[in-house]
Design a protein around this motif. Structure first.
Motif, PDB file in Angstrom:
ATOM      1  N   SER A  32       0.765  -1.297   0.048  1.00 42.50           N
ATOM      2  CA  SER A  32      -0.010  -0.053  -0.112  1.00 42.50           C
ATOM      3  C   SER A  32       0.951   1.315   0.053  1.00 42.50           C
ATOM      4  N   LEU A  33       1.938   1.057   0.582  1.00 45.79           N
ATOM      5  CA  LEU A  33       2.878   2.368   0.936  1.00 45.79           C
ATOM      6  C   LEU A  33       4.218   2.282   0.036  1.00 45.79           C
ATOM      7  N   ASP A  34       4.751   3.314  -0.105  1.00 46.35           N
ATOM      8  CA  ASP A  34       6.261   3.124  -0.758  1.00 46.35           C
ATOM      9  C   ASP A  34       7.253   3.315   0.389  1.00 46.35           C
ATOM     10  N   LEU A  35       7.361   2.200   0.970  1.00 47.04           N
ATOM     11  CA  LEU A  35       8.320   2.215   2.135  1.00 47.04           C
ATOM     12  C   LEU A  35       9.705   1.516   1.681  1.00 47.04           C
ATOM     13  N   ASP A  36      10.839   2.036   2.600  1.00 50.48           N
ATOM     14  CA  ASP A  36      11.991   1.360   2.020  1.00 50.48           C
ATOM     15  C   ASP A  36      12.183   0.117   3.151  1.00 50.48           C
ATOM     16  N   GLU A  37      11.906   0.077   4.334  1.00 49.91           N
ATOM     17  CA  GLU A  37      11.847  -0.661   5.133  1.00 49.91           C
ATOM     18  C   GLU A  37      10.475  -0.859   6.101  1.00 49.91           C
ATOM     19  N   VAL A  38       9.996  -1.908   6.569  1.00 45.66           N
ATOM     20  CA  VAL A  38       8.911  -1.932   7.586  1.00 45.66           C
ATOM     21  C   VAL A  38       9.145  -3.229   8.378  1.00 45.66           C
ATOM     22  N   TYR A  39       8.775  -3.019   9.672  1.00 43.99           N
ATOM     23  CA  TYR A  39       8.932  -3.946  10.684  1.00 43.99           C
ATOM     24  C   TYR A  39       7.751  -4.138  11.747  1.00 43.99           C
ATOM     25  N   VAL A  40       7.361  -5.306  11.670  1.00 48.67           N
ATOM     26  CA  VAL A  40       6.120  -5.377  12.579  1.00 48.67           C
ATOM     27  C   VAL A  40       6.386  -6.441  13.755  1.00 48.67           C
ATOM     28  N   GLN A  41       5.976  -6.265  14.986  1.00 53.43           N
ATOM     29  CA  GLN A  41       6.096  -6.987  15.940  1.00 53.43           C
ATOM     30  C   GLN A  41       4.719  -7.008  16.860  1.00 53.43           C
TER      31      GLN A  41
END
Length: 86
Positions: free
Chosen positions: A14-23
């Motif tokens: 959905s988004l133009d992300l360089d990095e994403v982390y989910v916890q």
């Protein structure tokens, strides 16, 4: 039980992300999102940007609580350095 990878995939797609982390677990999650798109936005707009693609998951209670931290790539570099050193 919501899969962390599912949340990551939704945000990546959905988004133009360089990095994403989910916890997280038990419908309480934390997201770290890194994108230069955040540079021109207020903190509130940044949060709304990350929250929006996940709205359906809130509606179904798959996500009950979400903590969002946003960084530009430059901010994230500094943050990581601080955490490594600190």
């Amino acid at each position: 039980m919501m899969e962390l990878k599912t949340i990551e995939d939704i945000l990546r797609n959905s988004l133009d992300l360089d990095e994403v982390y989910v916890q997280g677990e038990n419908s309480h999650y934390g997201v770290i999102a890194v994108s230069d798109a955040f540079a021109s936005l207020s903190k509130v707009k940044q949060q709304q940007m990350v929250y929006a693609p996940l709205a359906d998951l809130f509606a179904t209670n798959a996500i009950h609580a979400l903590t969002i931290k946003t960084f530009t790539t430059e901010q994230w570099k500094r943050e990581r350095l601080l955490n490594i050193v600190g």
